[in-house]
Design a protein around this motif. Structure first.
Motif, short mmCIF file in Angstrom:
data_model
loop_
_atom_site.label_atom_id
_atom_site.label_comp_id
_atom_site.label_asym_id
_atom_site.label_seq_id
_atom_site.Cartn_x
_atom_site.Cartn_y
_atom_site.Cartn_z
N ILE A 76 -10.62 -31.13 1.26
CA ILE A 76 -10.76 -32.09 0.16
C ILE A 76 -10.75 -33.53 0.63
O ILE A 76 -11.18 -34.43 -0.09
CB ILE A 76 -9.65 -31.85 -0.90
CG1 ILE A 76 -9.99 -32.56 -2.22
CG2 ILE A 76 -8.30 -32.27 -0.37
CD1 ILE A 76 -11.29 -32.14 -2.84
N ALA A 77 -10.32 -33.78 1.87
CA ALA A 77 -10.32 -35.16 2.39
C ALA A 77 -11.69 -35.58 2.88
O ALA A 77 -12.00 -36.79 2.92
CB ALA A 77 -9.31 -35.28 3.53
N ARG A 78 -12.53 -34.63 3.28
CA ARG A 78 -13.80 -34.98 3.91
C ARG A 78 -14.81 -35.66 2.99
O ARG A 78 -15.53 -36.55 3.43
CB ARG A 78 -14.42 -33.74 4.56
CG ARG A 78 -13.59 -33.10 5.67
CD ARG A 78 -12.76 -34.09 6.42
NE ARG A 78 -12.10 -33.53 7.61
CZ ARG A 78 -11.04 -34.06 8.15
NH1 ARG A 78 -10.46 -35.13 7.60
NH2 ARG A 78 -10.50 -33.55 9.24
N LEU B 250 -14.37 -37.85 0.62
CA LEU B 250 -14.04 -39.26 0.49
C LEU B 250 -14.40 -40.02 1.76
O LEU B 250 -14.96 -41.12 1.71
CB LEU B 250 -12.56 -39.43 0.16
CG LEU B 250 -12.02 -40.87 0.09
CD1 LEU B 250 -12.83 -41.73 -0.86
CD2 LEU B 250 -10.55 -40.86 -0.29
N ILE B 251 -14.08 -39.46 2.92
CA ILE B 251 -14.42 -40.12 4.18
C ILE B 251 -15.93 -40.25 4.31
O ILE B 251 -16.45 -41.31 4.70
CB ILE B 251 -13.83 -39.34 5.37
CG1 ILE B 251 -12.30 -39.37 5.32
CG2 ILE B 251 -14.33 -39.92 6.70
CD1 ILE B 251 -11.63 -38.48 6.34
N ALA B 252 -16.65 -39.19 3.96
CA ALA B 252 -18.12 -39.24 4.04
C ALA B 252 -18.68 -40.31 3.12
O ALA B 252 -19.59 -41.06 3.49
CB ALA B 252 -18.70 -37.87 3.68
N LYS B 253 -18.13 -40.40 1.91
CA LYS B 253 -18.59 -41.41 0.95
C LYS B 253 -18.39 -42.81 1.50
O LYS B 253 -19.31 -43.65 1.45
CB LYS B 253 -17.86 -41.25 -0.38
CG LYS B 253 -18.26 -42.29 -1.44
CD LYS B 253 -17.59 -42.01 -2.77
CE LYS B 253 -16.14 -42.47 -2.80
NZ LYS B 253 -16.04 -43.95 -3.02
N GLN C 93 -17.80 -30.78 10.52
CA GLN C 93 -19.13 -31.31 10.73
C GLN C 93 -20.02 -31.04 9.50
O GLN C 93 -20.79 -31.90 9.07
CB GLN C 93 -19.76 -30.68 11.96
CG GLN C 93 -19.86 -29.17 11.89
CD GLN C 93 -20.50 -28.53 13.09
OE1 GLN C 93 -21.21 -29.18 13.84
NE2 GLN C 93 -20.25 -27.25 13.29
N VAL C 94 -19.86 -29.84 8.94
CA VAL C 94 -20.65 -29.47 7.76
C VAL C 94 -20.23 -30.33 6.57
O VAL C 94 -21.07 -30.87 5.83
CB VAL C 94 -20.46 -27.97 7.43
CG1 VAL C 94 -21.31 -27.57 6.24
CG2 VAL C 94 -20.80 -27.11 8.64
N ARG C 95 -18.92 -30.48 6.39
CA ARG C 95 -18.42 -31.23 5.23
C ARG C 95 -18.82 -32.69 5.29
O ARG C 95 -19.28 -33.27 4.29
CB ARG C 95 -16.90 -31.10 5.17
CG ARG C 95 -16.42 -29.67 4.95
CD ARG C 95 -14.95 -29.53 5.28
NE ARG C 95 -14.46 -28.17 5.10
CZ ARG C 95 -13.42 -27.66 5.71
NH1 ARG C 95 -12.73 -28.40 6.58
NH2 ARG C 95 -13.04 -26.42 5.50
#
Length: 405
Positions: free
Chosen positions: A95-97, A99-102, A127-129
């Motif tokens: 669930i953290a990924r 937000l980081i990607a955004k 990597q996928v997330r």
């Protein structure tokens, strides 16, 4: 290599891996690198990353406290669904990924960059997330994943690269560092690798960082009351608190009482099984409390429908599809079910256990006059049950006659 890269935004922690990645990107792509460091409640100093990035020649450095946004807009919506992957995992890393990607994509837009980079390996889920999230937000973004390009595939090679490029390496890394690969945020801390790669081996007690051993937890139980509104926790013992402070407090209480440990062999999206250990004290408490308040306030068929959808919803998050149309559609349904999920739940913590002591709601569907085993003054006609049973038994009776004819 990715072509036509003008500037790269790197998800940067300042640790060994991302420090090496930073220098490698500068050398291989011969362009400016922007660093982004997020505080998601990992309980580590993130400000030193600024000095490390500056010493590496980085001109644009982003260090952000995202704890409240993380819990409010990602963790809490997920807990409205009671999401658990493969029956046990509370999805703390997954669930953290999003937000980081955004934020990587937003910072890329802000700084005029057309490329982002991350330190996830080619064997893992992250990597996928990261990349599914990034492409969902900006279909034209370029992504560099060094672990899929370089040959620095061991700690020894990373340390040698760091030494030859004058990258400061902390003594703990030189001596081998932690025997585990760890990831932490406000929802959980995870452990993988080394000793844990043998599923037969029990985790060492010294590994656990957030929780007491249940055997060593206090000998007296502790109680707390969580207030809910529209499916989200809003108060502890009557005191209104922002989302991240609620989770911080529950982590502290749960950790003190040995709550939230998990040793799991899970199925990664990329196709392999992996063994991981997790500490999710606050999340374990929230799951128990949310189901307790829903037991009062949700219609039976709505509750059962949510339970049917939950495994699919959990897999969507685990596999990196937070920004997908199917997750957004499911979230709209889930959020609609939470309109009347309000009230309070009283819990007790004792040596790794969470016990519900009581719950109440102004929107409760529990009617004591109907549910009572005493005289209900005609609120429920017991004779009606006979016809109900016969109608529901009709198909069973027909099938039995056919099978025995």
């Amino acid at each position: 290599m990715i072509k036509d890269v003008n500037k790269i935004v790197l998800a940067y922690s300042g640790g060994l891996d991302t420090s090496v990645i930073l220098k490698w990107l500068q050398q291989e792509y011969n362009c400016e690198v922007v660093t982004f460091t997020a505080d998601l409640g990992q309980k580590e100093e993130i400000e030193p990353a600024r000095a490390k990035a500056t010493s590496a020649g980085v001109k644009e450095i982003f260090i952000e406290d995202l704890r409240e946004e993380f819990v409010r807009d990602y963790v809490f919506p997920m807990f409205r669904a009671n999401a658990i992957y493969e029956g046990e995992y509370l999805l703390g890393t997954s669930i953290a990924r999003p937000l980081i990607a955004k934020r990587l994509v937003e910072i890329a837009h802000q700084t005029g960059s057309n490329t982002i980079s991350h330190g996830a390996t080619g064997k893992g889920n992250d990597q996928v997330r990261f990349e599914l999230g990034a492409y969902a937000i900006n279909p034209d973004i370029k992504v560099i994943a060094p672990w899929r390009e370089w040959d620095l595939l061991s700690r020894e090679k990373l340390l040698k690269f760091a030494e030859s490029n004058n990258i400061p390496v902390e003594m703990k890394h030189k001596q081998g560092g932690s025997p585990y690969s760890m990831d932490a945020n406000l929802l959980h801390i995870s452990y993988e690798g080394r000793h844990l790669e043998d599923p037969k081996s029990a985790p060492e007690e010294s590994m656990w960082r957030w929780t007491s051993s249940p055997q060593d937890a206090p000998d007296e139980a502790e109680e707390i009351t969580i207030g809910y509104d529209m499916g989200d926790p809003v108060s502890l013992d009557g005191k209104m608190l922002p989302p991240h402070e609620i989770l911080e407090k529950l982590n502290e209480l749960g950790g003190k009482h040995g709550i939230g440990r998990l040793d799991l062999v899970e199925n990664r999206y990329v196709g392999m099984k992996a063994r991981g250990c997790y500490e999710t004290p606050g999340g374990s408490i929230l799951l128990k409390a949310h189901r307790a308040i829903e037991s009062l306030t949700l219609d039976r068929e709505v509750a059962h429908l949510k339970d049917e959808l939950m495994p699919r919803y959990a897999s969507i998050i685990y596999n990196g599809y937070w920004w997908s149309p199917e997750r957004l559609a499911m979230q709209a349904l889930i959020d609609h079910t939470q309109l009347n999920v309000k009230g309070w739940v009283k819990l007790s913590f004792y040596k790794g256990n969470i016990t519900v002591l009581g719950r109440d709601s102004d929107t409760s569907l529990f009617d004591p006059e109907i549910a009572t085993f005493e005289d209900d003054d005609g609120a429920f006609d017991h004779k009606d049950a006979a016809g109900f049973i016969k109608l529901n038994a009709l198909r069973l009776r027909i099938a039995n006659k056919r099978n025995n004819s």
